[in-house]
Design an enzyme around this catalytic site. Structure first.
Site, PDB file in Angstrom:
ATOM      1  N   PHE A 155      24.062  27.696  47.120  1.00  0.00           N
ATOM      2  CA  PHE A 155      25.152  26.816  46.694  1.00  0.00           C
ATOM      3  C   PHE A 155      25.107  26.631  45.174  1.00  0.00           C
ATOM      4  O   PHE A 155      25.078  25.523  44.657  1.00  0.00           O
ATOM      5  CB  PHE A 155      25.002  25.478  47.435  1.00  0.00           C
ATOM      6  N   GLY A 156      25.051  27.752  44.461  1.00  0.00           N
ATOM      7  CA  GLY A 156      25.102  27.718  42.989  1.00  0.00           C
ATOM      8  C   GLY A 156      26.558  27.771  42.551  1.00  0.00           C
ATOM      9  O   GLY A 156      27.468  27.420  43.300  1.00  0.00           O
ATOM     10  N   ARG A 157      26.753  28.250  41.330  1.00  0.00           N
ATOM     11  CA  ARG A 157      28.119  28.290  40.767  1.00  0.00           C
ATOM     12  C   ARG A 157      29.101  29.020  41.684  1.00  0.00           C
ATOM     13  O   ARG A 157      30.184  28.522  41.962  1.00  0.00           O
ATOM     14  CB  ARG A 157      28.118  29.061  39.445  1.00  0.00           C
ATOM     15  N   ILE A 158      28.699  30.213  42.132  1.00  0.00           N
ATOM     16  CA  ILE A 158      29.656  31.028  42.901  1.00  0.00           C
ATOM     17  C   ILE A 158      29.835  30.454  44.301  1.00  0.00           C
ATOM     18  O   ILE A 158      30.969  30.342  44.791  1.00  0.00           O
ATOM     19  CB  ILE A 158      29.207  32.512  42.926  1.00  0.00           C
ATOM     20  N   THR A 237      28.822  39.139  48.942  1.00  0.00           N
ATOM     21  CA  THR A 237      29.179  39.565  47.577  1.00  0.00           C
ATOM     22  C   THR A 237      27.985  39.376  46.638  1.00  0.00           C
ATOM     23  O   THR A 237      28.160  39.344  45.426  1.00  0.00           O
ATOM     24  CB  THR A 237      30.374  38.738  47.031  1.00  0.00           C
ATOM     25  N   SER A 238      26.772  39.204  47.216  1.00  0.00           N
ATOM     26  CA  SER A 238      25.622  38.944  46.326  1.00  0.00           C
ATOM     27  C   SER A 238      24.933  40.264  45.983  1.00  0.00           C
ATOM     28  O   SER A 238      25.316  40.911  44.998  1.00  0.00           O
ATOM     29  CB  SER A 238      24.678  37.932  46.967  1.00  0.00           C
ATOM     30  N   ARG A 239      23.970  40.674  46.777  1.00  0.00           N
ATOM     31  CA  ARG A 239      23.338  41.979  46.599  1.00  0.00           C
ATOM     32  C   ARG A 239      23.162  42.586  47.978  1.00  0.00           C
ATOM     33  O   ARG A 239      22.873  41.875  48.944  1.00  0.00           O
ATOM     34  CB  ARG A 239      21.980  41.852  45.911  1.00  0.00           C
ATOM     35  N   GLU A 268      23.581  51.454  47.121  1.00  0.00           N
ATOM     36  CA  GLU A 268      24.856  51.854  46.504  1.00  0.00           C
ATOM     37  C   GLU A 268      24.661  53.145  45.714  1.00  0.00           C
ATOM     38  O   GLU A 268      23.643  53.288  45.054  1.00  0.00           O
ATOM     39  CB  GLU A 268      25.353  50.743  45.571  1.00  0.00           C
ATOM     40  N   HIS A 286      31.698  47.130  45.353  1.00  0.00           N
ATOM     41  CA  HIS A 286      31.036  46.253  44.368  1.00  0.00           C
ATOM     42  C   HIS A 286      31.971  45.926  43.192  1.00  0.00           C
ATOM     43  O   HIS A 286      31.675  46.235  42.038  1.00  0.00           O
ATOM     44  CB  HIS A 286      29.729  46.888  43.866  1.00  0.00           C
TER      45      HIS A 286
HETATM   46  C1  DGY Z   1      26.809  40.788  38.832  1.00  0.00           C
HETATM   47  O1  DGY Z   1      27.246  40.398  37.735  1.00  0.00           O
HETATM   48  O2  DGY Z   1      25.644  40.593  39.173  1.00  0.00           O
HETATM   49  C2  DGY Z   1      27.752  41.481  39.738  1.00  0.00           C
HETATM   50  O3  DGY Z   1      27.170  41.992  40.847  1.00  0.00           O
HETATM   51  C3  DGY Z   1      28.561  42.518  39.007  1.00  0.00           C
HETATM   52  O4  DGY Z   1      29.425  41.854  38.195  1.00  0.00           O
END
Ligand code: DGY
Length: 320
Positions: A155-158, A237-239, A268, A286
């Site tokens: 629960f950080g910025r994103i 959408t993280s890693r 990837e 990505h």
């Molecule tokens: C990041 O910044 O870590 C993203 O995966 C690519 O923008």
């Protein structure tokens, strides 16, 4: 004495390059292919700074080959491509680009959530294949959004920005993190702090925003997928390596969860072949931060970090 020299390992938006070029000699890999480790070591030798991308591995061998290096400025918020301990030993600063990509990344996470739930890519493929023979009341049912629970891991910025989007869609928010967030951050989106077990059990949609660390490797694997609702969707959408991709493919195939939206992958640009054959996964390559403005801001922020350090100051966005 000549100007300091900066290696830019791939083509990046012009804004950052222009800013760098107004201060330094810039060695740009204009080809836009990732350097091999050997090439990267050769190009980095003798440089004062490097601007790297998440496809560049910055390890002890690279740092050892570039003794004049003072900063590695990653053009990304994530920095799992950099060996921080080795950088510390070599007295090299590391910086990243936090904040500027929050909204773009949250937008893409929410796009994947909606696209997976409403089967957007599957519908698009269906039309293009000429399979649509007419409206059906039983066709293409997906998952509801309003009134459903969005679980956020990290629960950080994103994570918080995704929660803000979700409140506009009438979702309930639960989250987990290493530490509970400040009350005002929770109150802003009506979020409830829960443990991981509860998050898995109660989420209708689970969106991942944890950094990739040894402790988050396969944060979602077979046991976690088995603990999720059969109707749940996973968004990453993280890693990539935060999820055990092979386990996810079999959970999606077996109907252990209903769908997934993925922007990141374990190896990837390779994707486990089983995922490619599944309709209940929506994938993007990505691209979460890939908007004109965001990528321009990332390149500027990385350049500003280089300028700060080569002017004898600490980086503006240090990673420690
Ligand atoms: C990041 O910044 O870590 C993203 O995966 C690519 O923008």
């Amino acid at each position: 004495m000549g100007k300091p020299t900066v290696l830019v390992t791939r083509r990046i938006p012009q804004d950052g390059l222009d800013l760098l070029a107004s201060h330094f000699e810039v060695d740009l890999n204009a080809d836009d292919h990732p350097y091999s480790p050997e090439e990267l070591r050769q190009r980095a030798a003798g440089k004062d700074a490097i601007m790297t991308l998440l496809t560049d591995k910055v390890d002890a061998a690279l740092l050892g080959a570039a003794p004049s290096l003072k900063i590695v400025a990653n053009v990304a918020v994530g920095y799992d491509n950099i060996d921080l301990e080795a950088a510390r030993r070599h007295n090299v600063h590391v910086s990243n680009t936090p904040g500027v990509l929050t909204d773009a990344t949250a937008d893409l996470a929410f796009t994947l959530l909606l696209a997976a739930a409403r089967r957007i890519c599957e519908g698009d493929r269906y039309i293009r294949a000429g399979e649509w023979k007419g409206w059906q009341i039983m066709g293409f049912h997906g998952g509801d959004i309003a009134g459903r629970t969005l679980g956020i891991a990290g629960f950080g910025r994103i994570g918080q920005a995704v929660a803000r989007r979700a409140t506009g869609f009438g979702m309930h928010i639960i989250y987990t993190d290493a530490q509970r967030a400040a009350t005002n951050a929770e109150d802003a989106v009506g979020a409830r702090f829960v443990d991981k077990e509860t998050l898995l059990a109660q989420s209708d949609y689970l969106s991942l925003h944890v950094p990739y660390l040894p402790s988050t490797h396969h944060y979602i694997g077979a046991p976690e997928l088995a603990a999720m609702k059969k109707t749940a969707y996973l968004v990453n959408t993280s890693r990539g390596a935060v999820v055990d991709e092979a386990a996810l493919a079999s959970a999606l195939r077996e109907g252990q969860i209903r769908g997934a939206g993925l922007d990141v992958f374990e190896r990837e640009p390779q994707v486990v072949p089983e995922l490619l054959g599944l309709d209940n996964v929506t994938m993007t390559p990505h691209i979460a931060s890939a908007t004109d403005e965001t990528r321009a801001k990332m390149s500027l922020m990385a350049a500003e970090n280089v300028i700060a350090v080569l002017s004898g100051n600490p980086p503006l966005n240090p990673v420690t």
